[in-house]
Design an enzyme around this catalytic site. Structure first.
Site, PDB file in Angstrom:
ATOM      1  N   GLU A 242       0.952  -1.267   0.132  1.00 53.04           N
ATOM      2  CA  GLU A 242       0.125   0.074  -0.022  1.00 53.04           C
ATOM      3  C   GLU A 242       0.727   1.219  -0.022  1.00 53.04           C
ATOM      4  OE1 GLU A 242      -2.214  -0.122   3.776  1.00 53.04           O
ATOM      5  OE2 GLU A 242      -3.076  -1.934   3.147  1.00 53.04           O
ATOM      6  N   PRO A 243       1.651   1.490  -0.951  1.00 48.53           N
ATOM      7  CA  PRO A 243       2.507   2.672  -1.083  1.00 48.53           C
ATOM      8  C   PRO A 243       1.512   3.966  -1.357  1.00 48.53           C
ATOM      9  CG  PRO A 243       2.675   1.483  -3.034  1.00 48.53           C
ATOM     10  CD  PRO A 243       1.871   0.680  -2.182  1.00 48.53           C
ATOM     11  N   ARG A 280       3.790  20.176   5.814  1.00 54.28           N
ATOM     12  CA  ARG A 280       4.546  19.194   6.403  1.00 54.28           C
ATOM     13  C   ARG A 280       5.815  19.778   7.210  1.00 54.28           C
ATOM     14  NH1 ARG A 280       7.090  15.637   3.951  1.00 54.28           N
ATOM     15  NH2 ARG A 280       6.552  13.977   5.266  1.00 54.28           N
ATOM     16  N   TYR A 284       5.546  18.340  11.050  1.00 58.69           N
ATOM     17  CA  TYR A 284       6.522  17.324  11.058  1.00 58.69           C
ATOM     18  C   TYR A 284       7.923  17.911  11.035  1.00 58.69           C
ATOM     19  CZ  TYR A 284       2.466  15.000   9.272  1.00 58.69           C
ATOM     20  OH  TYR A 284       1.166  14.577   8.809  1.00 58.69           O
ATOM     21  N   CYS A 309      -0.638  34.569   9.314  1.00 58.95           N
ATOM     22  CA  CYS A 309      -0.128  35.282  10.415  1.00 58.95           C
ATOM     23  C   CYS A 309       0.148  34.193  11.661  1.00 58.95           C
ATOM     24  CB  CYS A 309      -1.338  36.123  10.953  1.00 58.95           C
ATOM     25  SG  CYS A 309      -2.472  36.547   9.523  1.00 58.95           S
ATOM     26  N   GLU A 310       1.057  33.276  11.325  1.00 61.85           N
ATOM     27  CA  GLU A 310       1.625  32.476  12.402  1.00 61.85           C
ATOM     28  C   GLU A 310       2.992  32.385  12.394  1.00 61.85           C
ATOM     29  OE1 GLU A 310      -0.191  29.223  13.556  1.00 61.85           O
ATOM     30  OE2 GLU A 310      -2.360  29.712  12.762  1.00 61.85           O
ATOM     31  N   TYR A 338       1.112  14.132   0.203  1.00 64.09           N
ATOM     32  CA  TYR A 338       0.812  15.078   1.554  1.00 64.09           C
ATOM     33  C   TYR A 338       1.012  16.617   1.316  1.00 64.09           C
ATOM     34  CZ  TYR A 338       0.788   9.927   3.042  1.00 64.09           C
ATOM     35  OH  TYR A 338       0.571   8.713   2.884  1.00 64.09           O
TER      36      TYR A 338
END
Ligand code: LLP
Length: 384
Positions: A242-243, A280, A284, A309-310, A338
């Site tokens: 399941e790649p 990402r 992560y 604004c972060e 992703y």
């Protein structure tokens, strides 16, 4: 990145930025690499990595099945023409809608906890997901085969759940294992498949071993395949895989334009994409390769920052670049998995357009749009 810079410039002008672009040749090459390594294994694409319908249609045409984890993903599988043995229904907390859609499509269910045996539609085909309780070499959020994770059934319980499936009139096809994503060390797979093989005496022969996905982009696919086949063979089973990431990550690039620069304690290169387009790096700490599409002597190390604004809205840190100028393009690589899939409309930002690069495919046009840019009206369309 295999798309020539001039073609990237053309795409940015034609479709605007931020823009996701995909190289069709690399998509095809990734599938060939998987098939070369895994031979006769059945391939189910984990569409969570990138569910764009054009990509799904290509994979479906190439004989690839789909692993789905939501009613929406099942609907996508159906829309591109998949059915029956081409669909896996997975997830730790499946809804009634997923059981019903899976049954209607004749899909195979991946049982993630014992209670599910009673929830499955009558006479389902099922695999039992085993959690091998191993430490895995990846970010904590991406490890699913560790003892404390919410996924799967313990090794001790797995034979009993196979038995319970049979007793309830289902077809217990075999076992499933997926220990995490972006796994760096191939030994993690060896360990996981080894643990599964220990069940052989208790379970007897099985029809299927599903070895999941999770291969890092630099993974030794042949090594992983060897171990997966050894485990499958021990059970007398056929092998399924399941790649997700591996099939689409390298093909995808996020194109973003420089908005300007700013020097505070650090050097910021401000661009028109950020956490809403590619989450990402923020979520992560993922490092994506950054390539400037302009020339000049490198000036300094830059943090690539987005428009949100972060403070955490950074795409990369400490990247050496020629002096950034407003309007120049940056290519953020390995973004096909992703990336678009996890983009959001936070701040009422419109999710980006996507385009496929297939030189010469359509009477000389190198680019095919495969998703239009959302409008603000699209973003609030469901609101009352
Ligand atoms: N099979 C199962 C049961 C999965 O849960 C997943 C991914 C896959 C296959 C495919 O894994 P892959 O080959 O793509 O590593 N959002 C994260 C990745 C989450 C993966 C979740 N499950 C990221 O951006 O890295």
């Amino acid at each position: 990145m295999t798309i020539p810079p001039a073609a990237l410039q053309t795409a940015a002008e034609r479709f605007g930025t931020p823009l996701y672009v995909y190289d069709a040749a690399e998509l095809d090459a990734a599938l060939l690499r998987v098939r070369a390594a895994f031979g006769a294994a059945r391939v189910y694409y984990a569409m969570k990595a990138n569910p764009n319908l054009t990509l799904l249609r290509r994979l479906h045409a190439a004989g690839v099945g789909f692993e789905c984890v939501s009613p929406g993903e099942l609907a996508r599988a159906e829309v591109v023409g998949a059915s029956g043995a081409q669909i896996l229904v997975n997830g730790p907390a499946k809804s009634d809608a997923e059981y019903a859609a899976g049954a209607r499509l004749g899909a195979t269910f991946i049982v993630d906890r014992e209670e599910e045996v009673a929830l499955l539609p009558p006479q389902s085909q099922a695999l039992v997901r085993v959690n091998p309780a191993l430490a895995v070499s990846t970010h904590d959020h991406l490890a699913t085969g560790a003892a404390g994770s919410k996924f799967g059934i313990t090794l001790q319980q797995a034979p009993r759940v196979l038995e319970a499936l049979r007793a309830a009139g289902h077809t217990a096809l075999g076992l499933h294992v997926h220990i995490g994503s972006a796994i760096r060390d191939a030994h993690d797979f060896t360990a996981a498949f080894g643990r599964l093989s220990e069940l052989r005496e208790e379970t007897g022969p099985l029809a299927v071993l599903d070895a999941g996905g999770g291969w890092g982009l630099d993974a030794d696919l042949h090594g992983i395949a060897r171990e997966a086949w050894a485990a499958a063979t021990a059970f007398g089973a056929e092998l399924w895989v399941e790649p997700g990431r591996y099939l689409v990550a390298r093909a995808g690039t996020l194109l973003t334009r420089v908005v300007g620069t700013k020097r505070t304690g650090r050097n910021f290169c401000l661009v028109d994409a950020g956490m809403t387009e590619l989450l990402r790096p923020m979520l992560y700490g993922a490092a994506h390769p950054v390539t400037p599409l302009w020339d000049g002597p490198e000036t300094a190390d830059w943090d690539i920052a987005g428009p949100a604004c972060e403070s955490g809205d950074l795409l990369a840190r400490d990247i050496s670049l020629p002096q950034p100028r407003r309007g120049e393009l940056l290519a953020i690589g390995e973004a096909g998995a992703y990336g678009a899939a996890m983009s959001s409309t936070y701040l009422t930002r419109s999710r980006p357009a996507e385009a496929l690069y297939e030189p010469g495919r359509h009477s000389g046009a190198d680019w095919t749009p495969i998703r239009r840019r959302e409008t603000p009206q699209d973003v609030w369309a469901a609101e009352i």
